[in-house]
Design an enzyme around this catalytic site. Structure first.
Site, PDB file in Angstrom:
ATOM      1  N   VAL A  86       0.846  -1.181   0.000  1.00 14.58           N
ATOM      2  CA  VAL A  86       0.000   0.000   0.000  1.00 14.58           C
ATOM      3  C   VAL A  86       0.888   1.240   0.000  1.00 14.58           C
ATOM      4  CG1 VAL A  86      -1.688   1.281   1.380  1.00 14.58           C
ATOM      5  CG2 VAL A  86      -1.792  -1.216   1.290  1.00 14.58           C
ATOM      6  N   CYS A  87       0.513   2.216  -0.837  1.00 15.67           N
ATOM      7  CA  CYS A  87       1.188   3.516  -0.818  1.00 15.67           C
ATOM      8  C   CYS A  87       0.124   4.600  -0.918  1.00 15.67           C
ATOM      9  CB  CYS A  87       2.216   3.622  -1.946  1.00 15.67           C
ATOM     10  SG  CYS A  87       1.506   3.821  -3.590  1.00 15.67           S
ATOM     11  N   ARG A  88       0.536   5.798  -1.129  1.00  8.53           N
ATOM     12  CA  ARG A  88      -0.396   6.933  -1.118  1.00  8.53           C
ATOM     13  C   ARG A  88      -1.402   6.889  -2.279  1.00  8.53           C
ATOM     14  NH1 ARG A  88       1.293  13.293  -1.360  1.00  8.53           N
ATOM     15  NH2 ARG A  88      -0.745  14.131  -0.868  1.00  8.53           N
TER      16      ARG A  88
END
Length: 134
Positions: A86-88
């Site tokens: 997960v990232c931004r």
């Protein structure tokens, strides 16, 4: 080679990923997938902490998840481990998932749209603490 540049590379990488939606991520996590948040501390502070995720800095991600590496985390139990990064926004997480696949974690993938989509679809975050793995 196709289209040069990061956009072309990202498109090629994503062809090899079975990316998941926020709702699918909930099911993946319930089935035992390891969720890894690679956002920066500033992005996590602004957006909130991702529920149930281990926080691993992108610079050490492969070393922490390689089950044969002396620097691995205890959860790195085998090459068949399902990892959802997960990232931004869902861009760097695609590259990270592809890198994990390249080192042998063939079931690695990422969250489509990142935490931005997660929030837009009404899923919750929290303000801490986090499970930080250095």
């Amino acid at each position: 080679m196709g289209v040069p540049g990061v956009a072309g590379h990202l498109a090629r990488v994503r062809r090899g990923l079975a990316r998941v939606s926020p709702a699918q991520l909930l099911a993946e996590r319930a089935a035992g997938a390891l969720v890894v948040d690679t956002r920066t501390p500033a992005h996590r502070a602004a957006q909130g902490e991702f529920p149930g995720a281990l926080v691993i800095d992108r610079t050490v991600l492969e070393w922490r998840l390689d089950p044969t590496c002396p620097y691995r985390i205890p959860e790195a139990t085998g090459w068949d481990l399902r990892v959802v990064v997960v990232c931004r926004h869902g861009y760097s997480s695609s590259l990270a998932a592809a890198s994990l696949q390249a080192v042998g974690l063939s079931r690695a993938t990422d969250l489509e749209g990142g935490v931005e989509r997660w929030l837009a679809e009404g899923f919750a975050v929290h303000r801490g603490p986090v499970d930080l793995r250095e």
